[in-house]
Design a protein around this motif. Structure first.
Motif, PDB file in Angstrom:
ATOM      1  N   LYS A 281       0.820  -1.212   0.000  1.00 27.96           N
ATOM      2  CA  LYS A 281       0.000   0.000   0.000  1.00 27.96           C
ATOM      3  C   LYS A 281       0.857   1.267   0.000  1.00 27.96           C
ATOM      4  CE  LYS A 281      -4.312  -1.510   0.239  1.00 27.96           C
ATOM      5  NZ  LYS A 281      -5.343  -1.092  -0.752  1.00 27.96           N
ATOM      6  N   ILE A 282       2.132   1.142   0.345  1.00 27.29           N
ATOM      7  CA  ILE A 282       3.020   2.307   0.347  1.00 27.29           C
ATOM      8  C   ILE A 282       3.424   2.622  -1.084  1.00 27.29           C
ATOM      9  CG2 ILE A 282       5.235   3.226   1.116  1.00 27.29           C
ATOM     10  CD1 ILE A 282       4.978   1.569   3.622  1.00 27.29           C
ATOM     11  N   VAL A 283       3.127   3.842  -1.519  1.00 26.81           N
ATOM     12  CA  VAL A 283       3.345   4.251  -2.902  1.00 26.81           C
ATOM     13  C   VAL A 283       4.770   4.736  -3.130  1.00 26.81           C
ATOM     14  CG1 VAL A 283       2.639   5.902  -4.677  1.00 26.81           C
ATOM     15  CG2 VAL A 283       0.932   4.862  -3.177  1.00 26.81           C
ATOM     16  N   ARG A 284       5.260   5.574  -2.218  1.00 25.93           N
ATOM     17  CA  ARG A 284       6.575   6.179  -2.371  1.00 25.93           C
ATOM     18  C   ARG A 284       6.915   6.949  -1.100  1.00 25.93           C
ATOM     19  NH1 ARG A 284       8.423   9.836  -5.878  1.00 25.93           N
ATOM     20  NH2 ARG A 284       9.661  10.409  -4.062  1.00 25.93           N
ATOM     21  N   SER A 285       8.137   7.473  -1.032  1.00 19.59           N
ATOM     22  CA  SER A 285       8.512   8.332   0.085  1.00 19.59           C
ATOM     23  C   SER A 285       7.782   9.655  -0.036  1.00 19.59           C
ATOM     24  CB  SER A 285      10.026   8.554   0.104  1.00 19.59           C
ATOM     25  OG  SER A 285      10.426   9.247  -1.062  1.00 19.59           O
ATOM     26  N   ALA A 286       7.673  10.373   1.077  1.00 12.83           N
ATOM     27  CA  ALA A 286       7.042  11.690   1.087  1.00 12.83           C
ATOM     28  C   ALA A 286       7.976  12.682   1.764  1.00 12.83           C
ATOM     29  CB  ALA A 286       5.701  11.635   1.819  1.00 12.83           C
ATOM     30  N   HIS A 287       8.072  13.870   1.193  1.00  7.38           N
ATOM     31  CA  HIS A 287       8.931  14.919   1.750  1.00  7.38           C
ATOM     32  C   HIS A 287       8.047  15.980   2.393  1.00  7.38           C
ATOM     33  CE1 HIS A 287      11.959  18.418   1.042  1.00  7.38           C
ATOM     34  NE2 HIS A 287      12.068  17.912   2.264  1.00  7.38           N
ATOM     35  N   LEU A 288       8.129  16.106   3.713  1.00 11.15           N
ATOM     36  CA  LEU A 288       7.335  17.082   4.449  1.00 11.15           C
ATOM     37  C   LEU A 288       8.197  18.284   4.831  1.00 11.15           C
ATOM     38  CD1 LEU A 288       5.213  14.845   6.865  1.00 11.15           C
ATOM     39  CD2 LEU A 288       4.646  15.655   4.563  1.00 11.15           C
ATOM     40  N   LEU A 289       7.643  19.466   4.602  1.00 10.15           N
ATOM     41  CA  LEU A 289       8.317  20.709   4.970  1.00 10.15           C
ATOM     42  C   LEU A 289       7.663  21.255   6.231  1.00 10.15           C
ATOM     43  CD1 LEU A 289       8.243  22.293   1.404  1.00 10.15           C
ATOM     44  CD2 LEU A 289      10.142  21.037   2.444  1.00 10.15           C
ATOM     45  N   PRO A 290       8.408  21.427   7.318  1.00  3.27           N
ATOM     46  CA  PRO A 290       7.809  21.953   8.550  1.00  3.27           C
ATOM     47  C   PRO A 290       7.207  23.336   8.342  1.00  3.27           C
ATOM     48  CG  PRO A 290      10.001  21.058   8.975  1.00  3.27           C
ATOM     49  CD  PRO A 290       9.844  21.120   7.486  1.00  3.27           C
ATOM     50  N   ASN A 291       6.062  23.566   8.950  1.00  2.00           N
ATOM     51  CA  ASN A 291       5.438  24.887   8.935  1.00  2.00           C
ATOM     52  C   ASN A 291       6.067  25.704  10.072  1.00  2.00           C
ATOM     53  OD1 ASN A 291       3.720  27.001   8.373  1.00  2.00           O
ATOM     54  ND2 ASN A 291       2.001  26.146   9.515  1.00  2.00           N
ATOM     55  N   PHE A 292       7.207  26.322   9.785  1.00  2.00           N
ATOM     56  CA  PHE A 292       8.030  26.928  10.820  1.00  2.00           C
ATOM     57  C   PHE A 292       7.357  28.126  11.501  1.00  2.00           C
ATOM     58  CE2 PHE A 292      11.392  25.008   8.099  1.00  2.00           C
ATOM     59  CZ  PHE A 292      11.935  24.161   9.050  1.00  2.00           C
ATOM     60  N   GLY A 293       6.590  28.870  10.769  1.00  3.56           N
ATOM     61  CA  GLY A 293       6.060  30.105  11.338  1.00  3.56           C
ATOM     62  C   GLY A 293       7.087  31.217  11.233  1.00  3.56           C
ATOM     63  N   ALA A 294       6.932  32.249  12.058  1.00  5.95           N
ATOM     64  CA  ALA A 294       7.809  33.422  11.979  1.00  5.95           C
ATOM     65  C   ALA A 294       9.218  33.129  12.469  1.00  5.95           C
ATOM     66  CB  ALA A 294       7.201  34.578  12.776  1.00  5.95           C
ATOM     67  N   VAL A 295       9.331  32.230  13.472  1.00  2.16           N
ATOM     68  CA  VAL A 295      10.638  31.933  14.073  1.00  2.16           C
ATOM     69  C   VAL A 295      10.798  30.418  14.189  1.00  2.16           C
ATOM     70  CG1 VAL A 295      12.117  32.228  16.097  1.00  2.16           C
ATOM     71  CG2 VAL A 295      10.582  34.078  15.396  1.00  2.16           C
ATOM     72  N   VAL A 296      11.979  29.919  13.825  1.00  2.00           N
ATOM     73  CA  VAL A 296      12.267  28.486  13.949  1.00  2.00           C
ATOM     74  C   VAL A 296      12.811  28.211  15.349  1.00  2.00           C
ATOM     75  CG1 VAL A 296      13.588  26.551  13.066  1.00  2.00           C
ATOM     76  CG2 VAL A 296      12.822  28.341  11.499  1.00  2.00           C
ATOM     77  N   PRO A 297      12.131  27.378  16.140  1.00  2.14           N
ATOM     78  CA  PRO A 297      12.641  27.069  17.488  1.00  2.14           C
ATOM     79  C   PRO A 297      14.035  26.454  17.428  1.00  2.14           C
ATOM     80  CG  PRO A 297      10.367  26.352  17.251  1.00  2.14           C
ATOM     81  CD  PRO A 297      10.829  26.741  15.881  1.00  2.14           C
ATOM     82  N   ARG A 298      14.912  26.911  18.288  1.00  3.55           N
ATOM     83  CA  ARG A 298      16.301  26.445  18.266  1.00  3.55           C
ATOM     84  C   ARG A 298      16.437  24.967  18.600  1.00  3.55           C
ATOM     85  NH1 ARG A 298      20.721  30.694  20.598  1.00  3.55           N
ATOM     86  NH2 ARG A 298      20.353  32.381  19.085  1.00  3.55           N
ATOM     87  N   GLU A 299      15.504  24.445  19.404  1.00  5.15           N
ATOM     88  CA  GLU A 299      15.631  23.050  19.840  1.00  5.15           C
ATOM     89  C   GLU A 299      15.245  22.056  18.748  1.00  5.15           C
ATOM     90  OE1 GLU A 299      11.613  24.616  21.365  1.00  5.15           O
ATOM     91  OE2 GLU A 299      13.686  25.325  21.137  1.00  5.15           O
ATOM     92  N   TRP A 300      14.629  22.515  17.666  1.00  2.00           N
ATOM     93  CA  TRP A 300      14.269  21.607  16.577  1.00  2.00           C
ATOM     94  C   TRP A 300      15.517  21.151  15.831  1.00  2.00           C
ATOM     95  CZ3 TRP A 300       9.366  23.728  13.636  1.00  2.00           C
ATOM     96  CH2 TRP A 300       8.286  23.773  14.535  1.00  2.00           C
ATOM     97  N   SER A 301      15.530  19.888  15.435  1.00  4.02           N
ATOM     98  CA  SER A 301      16.617  19.348  14.626  1.00  4.02           C
ATOM     99  C   SER A 301      16.014  18.420  13.579  1.00  4.02           C
ATOM    100  CB  SER A 301      17.619  18.566  15.499  1.00  4.02           C
ATOM    101  OG  SER A 301      17.045  17.348  15.955  1.00  4.02           O
ATOM    102  N   SER A 302      16.825  18.034  12.592  1.00  3.49           N
ATOM    103  CA  SER A 302      16.339  17.140  11.544  1.00  3.49           C
ATOM    104  C   SER A 302      15.921  15.783  12.105  1.00  3.49           C
ATOM    105  CB  SER A 302      17.421  16.955  10.469  1.00  3.49           C
ATOM    106  OG  SER A 302      18.609  16.417  11.048  1.00  3.49           O
ATOM    107  N   ASP A 303      16.487  15.416  13.257  1.00  2.03           N
ATOM    108  CA  ASP A 303      16.159  14.123  13.867  1.00  2.03           C
ATOM    109  C   ASP A 303      14.845  14.150  14.634  1.00  2.03           C
ATOM    110  OD1 ASP A 303      18.529  12.840  12.986  1.00  2.03           O
ATOM    111  OD2 ASP A 303      19.646  13.746  14.636  1.00  2.03           O
TER     112      ASP A 303
END
Length: 251
Positions: A205-227
């Protein structure tokens, strides 16, 4: 326009015997036991003249007992190119999905990797013509198989059990239309009673990978990481410009 591709899996699992506790703790499959019990129940009753209601499904799933302590687990899904005769070319990888547990390295932990995917929940296997209403974004926590010796203990002989299954945490369904400014579709985590909604589906049922872009808003929180951003962020935009295949699905 057609996109000929073949989903392939390695002949042997990456890890031959992973306990369910490890699937929960290291792979992040929090509700694996409950999801697998529900899936087994649904498959057992797939041919019933009347579909199981949600309440009946929950009651029957409680009586499922697993005749195994460990499961074979796979850490990669791959799609390869298909030629005009329908033969896959293993040398040409078009797409891949990685699913790895957290693991110790020295005194610390290396983070897990749980890629996001597009899942076709409809009956039409031709994804582009099926429409986005049949598709859903999910995060794959575990790819596994049920041990062959356990199948006769779980299912009647008439049931065809998929060779590979995936435990997926779901994102919200797509809106009827994308954002009018940039043409991307917004998705967010699906929760029920404060817990992430998850289920088990056949890997096909899995078609393919999906690339999601975070909805960062006005400021990107420093504690966020790619992991950790998939857990830290609340809403995302699906990158429909990832490649021609994805663009044709969401155009």
């Amino acid at each position: 326009m057609t996109f000929r591709r073949l989903q392939t899996m390695p002949k042997h699992p990456t890890a031959k015997a992973v306990t369910i506790d490890r699937l929960v703790d290291d792979y992040g499959a929090t509700f694996f036991r409950e999801a697998l019990a529900r899936y087994i129940t649904q498959l057992r009753h797939a041919e019933d003249p009347n579909p199981l209601h949600e309440r009946a499904l929950e009651i029957l799933a409680r009586d499922i007992h697993f005749p195994f302590r460990t499961l074979p687990v796979f850490h990669k899904i791959k799609w390869v190119s298909v030629d005009s005769r329908g033969h896959g070319d293993a040398t040409v990888t078009l797409d891949s999905v990685h699913v790895r547990p957290q693991r110790r390295s020295g005194s610390g932990l290396l983070p897990r990797r749980s890629d996001t995917v597009l899942v076709n929940l409809g009956v039409n296997t031709e994804v582009v013509s099926a429409g986005i209403e049949a598709l859903r974004v999910g995060q794959v926590r575990v790819v596994f198989s049920l041990p062959s010796k356990s199948l006769p203990l779980l299912f009647p002989p008439t049931v065809q059990v998929p060779s590979h299954l995936a435990y997926i945490e779901w994102f919200s369904p797509f809106a009827l239309a994308p954002d009018r400014h940039h043409g991307l579709y917004k998705v967010s985590r699906s929760f029920l009673g404060g817990a992430k909604v998850a289920s088990i589906v056949p890997l096909s049922k899995i078609v393919r990978s999906a690339h999601l872009l975070p909805n960062f808003g006005a400021v990107v929180p420093r504690e966020w990481s790619s992991d950790t951003v998939l857990d830290d962020c609340d809403t995302f935009w699906l990158n429909s410009y990832l490649d021609r295949f994805t663009y044709c699905i969401f155009k």
